[in-house]
Design an enzyme around this catalytic site. Structure first.
Site, mmCIF file in Angstrom:
data_model
loop_
_atom_site.group_PDB
_atom_site.id
_atom_site.type_symbol
_atom_site.label_atom_id
_atom_site.label_comp_id
_atom_site.label_asym_id
_atom_site.label_seq_id
_atom_site.Cartn_x
_atom_site.Cartn_y
_atom_site.Cartn_z
ATOM 1 N N PRO A 395 0.860 -1.189 0.000
ATOM 2 C CA PRO A 395 0.000 0.000 0.000
ATOM 3 C C PRO A 395 0.898 1.243 0.000
ATOM 4 C CG PRO A 395 -0.050 -1.096 2.149
ATOM 5 C CD PRO A 395 0.880 -1.883 1.297
ATOM 6 N N ASP A 572 5.942 2.229 2.230
ATOM 7 C CA ASP A 572 5.023 1.118 2.479
ATOM 8 C C ASP A 572 4.226 1.455 3.732
ATOM 9 O OD1 ASP A 572 3.833 -1.259 3.230
ATOM 10 O OD2 ASP A 572 5.553 -2.512 2.655
ATOM 11 N N HIS A 573 2.968 1.723 3.551
ATOM 12 C CA HIS A 573 2.156 2.212 4.662
ATOM 13 C C HIS A 573 1.887 1.130 5.712
ATOM 14 C CE1 HIS A 573 0.027 5.160 6.759
ATOM 15 N NE2 HIS A 573 -0.906 5.501 5.891
ATOM 16 N N ARG A 574 2.214 -0.128 5.390
ATOM 17 C CA ARG A 574 2.080 -1.171 6.415
ATOM 18 C C ARG A 574 3.156 -0.986 7.492
ATOM 19 N NH1 ARG A 574 2.821 -6.392 2.873
ATOM 20 N NH2 ARG A 574 4.551 -5.065 2.255
ATOM 21 N N ILE A 576 5.347 2.133 7.611
ATOM 22 C CA ILE A 576 5.609 3.539 7.935
ATOM 23 C C ILE A 576 4.284 4.278 8.114
ATOM 24 C CG2 ILE A 576 6.721 5.659 7.102
ATOM 25 C CD1 ILE A 576 8.797 3.478 7.318
#
Ligand code: CAO
Length: 600
Positions: A395, A572-574, A576
């Protein structure tokens, strides 16, 4: 007693000047008999040069990029009496080539090699394959037609041509690993029909002329030898253009012929619009044709064998070797990762990997105008798969900002001029950004971490190896500079310059592109404002740098002309959080705005 055995390039048929694409051993390495020691690659064949004997590599006479022909020296192997293989043949049984190789050895008292296989154990026939492919003279595989009946340089098989396996040297019972056509397919001259693979060589059998395939006589897994029937190629239907095929159930010969080029690669549309039986066969098998030929993995025969033994599908392994070639490390890494992944995580990954997304419908573009189909370079196909995987699995969010590099630019220009005068490297913005980013990664270490394959933990890396995207004629490559935090700007300029040159010349080694914790993609030398770089998984962040321009910046009293560089930080929003990314960017902007902060 130890003897020195000089290994030379064996008989490789008509081929001359075949590039060495991989050296698989180094001086001092111990090699087993028949172990691949180097890989050669021509257009139609990939060949391993095996060690004729077990021993220790004393010297190497070739390097990657060299072009070699039969008889050229490859390396010298010291064959020790202690570990000499038991199955050595008596010296007098050695073929002439081997005896000659032994005599050429630098050994003070050279012994004729007892084994006799020597470098000539590389059985090689690509010349024959090539002769078939080139159409020069009657195709050698065509034993059913007199030479004068088979058009020597035919672009299209006007008369039916029985295609057989050409002379493949000493080999017999060579397994067929890919069949890339089906009955009814239209093929171009030189298009690969089937791929054979032994332990030491992978060989394409190309179509000697354009035509329509019928009577396909072999399947994957069959073992073939010279003269085995492959199929029959006939010419008439191959001249029909794509639109005509879709319109007519009984295609008529078309004098144009070019339109058919698009047919195998635009199968879906043809298939979808085919109105009758007559059009169906040509397109029916085409999807497999396109898919199969797109997924032939790029690996030497020994690596293919290694993968087969482990049950690894090479199409799923990313290649880190030169030009995206799959190395033994890649296969081992893939297996390790697969073993580390618990079944539940594997299925969760599958559920989120983008499978299930409806494919983009195929379109027969030829129906709208002239088209040309050009196969993608392997490196582009590999990077496409890598980018697609990253895009679907991660994501992405991109944080953007601009850094005021007015002072930095003035300093950079001055320092670059001084460097040039002293014979040093040109200092572009990239090494400064790298250095600043290394400092940022110390402060925000999650940006150099990776998510564990099971998604349960974060793997923190204590090193700061940074990759940078390099634009090359073959596609995008990301060489890695090690320990950026410990190097000077000048050192970084030298290394990025050397790695970028190697990338452009196709000379990067697998190791040059491994181990990065974060990547930088600089399009600043080209132009544009912000862009959204794709995270180079399994890394979790990538910085995009665009072209710096002078902008009016309000200083509280007036607008000042300042040089502003646009920055795009994708993450990577998972892993950060948005706030963490924003703080990271703030620090980067601050450091680039005032490089003195780097030494604090
Ligand atoms: N703003 C303004 N000018 C810039 C700049 C920036 N952000 N970055 C570089 N420049 C200038 C350089 O200073 C140099 O100018 P001079 O010739 O006047 O000194 C010029 O642009 C050319 O620089 P360069 O591109 O040759 O050198 P570099 O060190 O900046 O970049 C490399 C090297 C390998 C990163 C670059 O050549 C390259 O391949 N870039 C493309 C990367 C890419 O394709 N990314 C997309 C990947 S998909 O996400």
């Amino acid at each position: 007693m130890a003897t020195e055995l000089k290994v030379t390039v064996p008989d490789i048929g008509d081929y001359q000047d075949v590039p060495v694409i991989e050296l698989l051993v180094a001086v001092g390495d111990t090699v087993d008999k028949d172990q691949a020691i180097a890989t050669l690659e021509s257009d139609k064949a990939t060949l391993d040069v095996p060690a004729p004997e077990a021993g220790v590599v004393k010297s190497i006479a070739i390097k990657v990029g060299d072009k070699v022909s039969m008889g050229d020296a490859v390396m010298v192997i010291e064959v020790g009496a202690a570990d000499a293989p038991a199955e050595k043949a008596p010296a007098e049984e050695a073929p002439a080539g081997e005896a000659e190789a032994s005599e050429k050895a630098d050994s003070p008292s050279p012994q004729p090699s007892p084994e006799g296989r020597g470098s000539s154990s590389l059985p090689l026939p690509p010349g024959e394959v090539d002769a078939t492919a080139s159409g020069e003279g009657a195709p050698p595989a065509d034993e059913t037609l007199p030479a004068e009946e088979a058009p020597p340089a035919a672009e299209t098989a006007a008369e039916p041509i029985a295609v057989t396996i050409p002379d493949i040297g000493d080999y017999s019972d060579v397994p067929v690993i890919e069949v890339l056509v089906a009955d009814g397919d239209t093929v171009e001259k030189d298009q690969t029909l089937v791929v054979l693979e032994s332990d030491k060589a992978t060989l394409d059998v190309p179509a000697p002329a354009a035509g329509v395939v019928s009577g396909l006589a072999i399947k994957v897994g069959d073992k073939v030898a010279m003269g085995t029937a492959v199929c029959v190629l006939s010419g008439a239907a191959s001249r029909a253009s794509a639109p005509e095929k879709t319109k007519s159930p009984s295609p008529q010969p078309s004098p144009g012929g070019r339109g058919s080029k698009s047919l195998p690669l635009q199968p879906g549309a043809v298939d979808a619009t085919a109105s009758g039986e007559g059009a169906r066969p040509a397109s029916a098998a085409a999807p497999e044709t396109a898919t199969a030929s797109d997924t032939i993995p790029y690996a030497s025969p020994s690596i293919r064998k290694f993968a087969r033994e482990l049950g690894v599908d090479l199409a799923k392994v990313g290649g880190s070797g030169p030009k995206g070639r799959i190395t033994q490390d890649d296969v081992q890494g893939y297996v390790k990762l697969a073993l580390a992944k618990p079944p539940a995580a594997a299925s969760a990954a599958a559920a989120t990997s983008g499978s299930g997304i409806p494919p983009i419908p195929a379109v027969d573009f030829a129906q709208f105008g002239e088209i040309e189909v050009k196969p993608l370079a392997r490196i582009r196909k590999l990077s496409a798969a890598h980018l697609h995987r990253a895009w679907l699995n991660i994501p992405h969010v991109t944080q953007t900002d601009e850094a005021d590099i007015t002072e930095l630019e003035a300093f950079r220009k001055e320092a670059s001029e001084e460097s040039a005068k002293a014979g040093g490297p040109k200092l572009t913005l990239l090494p400064f950004v790298m250095k600043a980013m290394a400092k940022v990664l110390e402060a925000y270490p999650e940006f150099r971490a990776s998510l564990s394959p099971d998604g349960e933990s974060l793997i923190h890396k204590r090193y700061t190896h940074i990759g940078f995207a390099a634009d090359t004629p073959n596609g995008l490559m990301v060489p890695v500079v090690r320990d950026v935090d410990r190097k000077s700007i000048t050192q970084l300029a030298v290394e990025t310059g050397e790695l970028a040159a190697k990338a452009r010349d196709g000379k990067l080694k697998g190791g040059d592109m491994k181990g990065g914790v974060f990547s930088i993609s600089s399009l600043g030398g080209i132009g544009g404002s912000h862009f959204t770089p794709i995270v180079n998984a399994p890394e979790v962040g990538i910085l995009g740098v665009s072209k710096a321009v002078i902008k009016p910046v309000w200083d509280g009293a007036a607008f000042q002309p300042r040089l502003m560089v646009p920055l795009s930080l994708s993450y990577d929003h998972r892993v950060i959080d948005g706030a963490y990314a924003a703080r990271t960017m703030v620090l980067l902007v601050k450091l680039l705005g005032d490089m003195r902060r780097l030494v604090l």
